[in-house]
Design a protein around this motif. Sequence first.
Motif, PDB file in Angstrom:
ATOM      1  N   LEU A  49       0.845  -1.187   0.000  1.00  0.00           N
ATOM      2  CA  LEU A  49       0.000   0.000   0.000  1.00  0.00           C
ATOM      3  C   LEU A  49       0.883   1.241   0.000  1.00  0.00           C
ATOM      4  O   LEU A  49       1.872   1.299   0.731  1.00  0.00           O
ATOM      5  N   ALA A  77      -1.682  -1.294  -3.935  1.00  0.00           N
ATOM      6  CA  ALA A  77      -2.854  -0.466  -3.666  1.00  0.00           C
ATOM      7  C   ALA A  77      -2.378   0.949  -3.375  1.00  0.00           C
ATOM      8  O   ALA A  77      -1.426   1.149  -2.617  1.00  0.00           O
ATOM      9  N   LEU A  79      -3.627   4.691  -2.088  1.00  0.00           N
ATOM     10  CA  LEU A  79      -4.632   5.524  -1.441  1.00  0.00           C
ATOM     11  C   LEU A  79      -4.186   6.969  -1.571  1.00  0.00           C
ATOM     12  O   LEU A  79      -3.174   7.364  -1.001  1.00  0.00           O
ATOM     13  N   ARG A  99      -6.307   3.614  -6.374  1.00  0.00           N
ATOM     14  CA  ARG A  99      -7.483   2.747  -6.196  1.00  0.00           C
ATOM     15  C   ARG A  99      -8.432   3.291  -5.148  1.00  0.00           C
ATOM     16  O   ARG A  99      -9.615   2.935  -5.130  1.00  0.00           O
ATOM     17  N   PHE A 100      -7.895   4.116  -4.250  1.00  0.00           N
ATOM     18  CA  PHE A 100      -8.684   4.634  -3.137  1.00  0.00           C
ATOM     19  C   PHE A 100      -8.401   6.122  -2.998  1.00  0.00           C
ATOM     20  O   PHE A 100      -7.340   6.596  -3.385  1.00  0.00           O
ATOM     21  N   VAL A 114      -9.744   2.192   7.163  1.00  0.00           N
ATOM     22  CA  VAL A 114      -9.608   2.099   5.706  1.00  0.00           C
ATOM     23  C   VAL A 114      -8.374   1.274   5.347  1.00  0.00           C
ATOM     24  O   VAL A 114      -8.425   0.383   4.496  1.00  0.00           O
ATOM     25  N   ILE A 118      -8.169  -2.219   3.285  1.00  0.00           N
ATOM     26  CA  ILE A 118      -7.384  -2.358   2.063  1.00  0.00           C
ATOM     27  C   ILE A 118      -6.416  -3.528   2.195  1.00  0.00           C
ATOM     28  O   ILE A 118      -6.312  -4.369   1.281  1.00  0.00           O
ATOM     29  N   ASP A 121      -8.267  -6.929   2.271  1.00  0.00           N
ATOM     30  CA  ASP A 121      -8.804  -7.263   0.962  1.00  0.00           C
ATOM     31  C   ASP A 121      -7.700  -7.597  -0.030  1.00  0.00           C
ATOM     32  O   ASP A 121      -7.881  -8.398  -0.940  1.00  0.00           O
ATOM     33  N   SER A 122      -6.556  -6.962   0.138  1.00  0.00           N
ATOM     34  CA  SER A 122      -5.487  -7.129  -0.847  1.00  0.00           C
ATOM     35  C   SER A 122      -4.580  -8.303  -0.543  1.00  0.00           C
ATOM     36  O   SER A 122      -3.759  -8.673  -1.372  1.00  0.00           O
TER      37      SER A 122
END
Length: 126
Positions: A49, A77, A79, A99-100, A114, A118, A121-122
């Motif tokens: 992330l 990911a 953000l 993505r966010f 959040v 993330i 889920d990732s």
Amino acid sequence: MHKVLVVDDEEILRMLIVDTLEDLEGVELRTAENGRDALDLLAAERFDLVILDYMMPLMTGIEVLGELGDELKQKTAILMLTAKAQEADRNKALAAGARFFMAKPFSPMELMHVVEGILSDSGSNL
């Protein structure tokens, strides 16, 4: 272990984000104070992330996204965290590869939830 890169030119905000997320289990945090340093870290290490500021000197978050290859954007990911909270800014960030999207000011607890979402889920996708 999930690796998270926090990129923001404001030291106080970087510290707030790190302080907020450092208690998450299984998360290693790194920081960069500008887009150029972020790109160097992203070239050298794999992150799950990236929490990326939109408006920074030297290189904006949008410019950072423009420098990242498609494969990296698919595996990482991103953000976008920004004071530029208009719908057009959100659309621009998402179109560039984030993505966010989260607007400043933000609640540290909301950010933590959040990020937890993330990363959970990732886990199987990254």
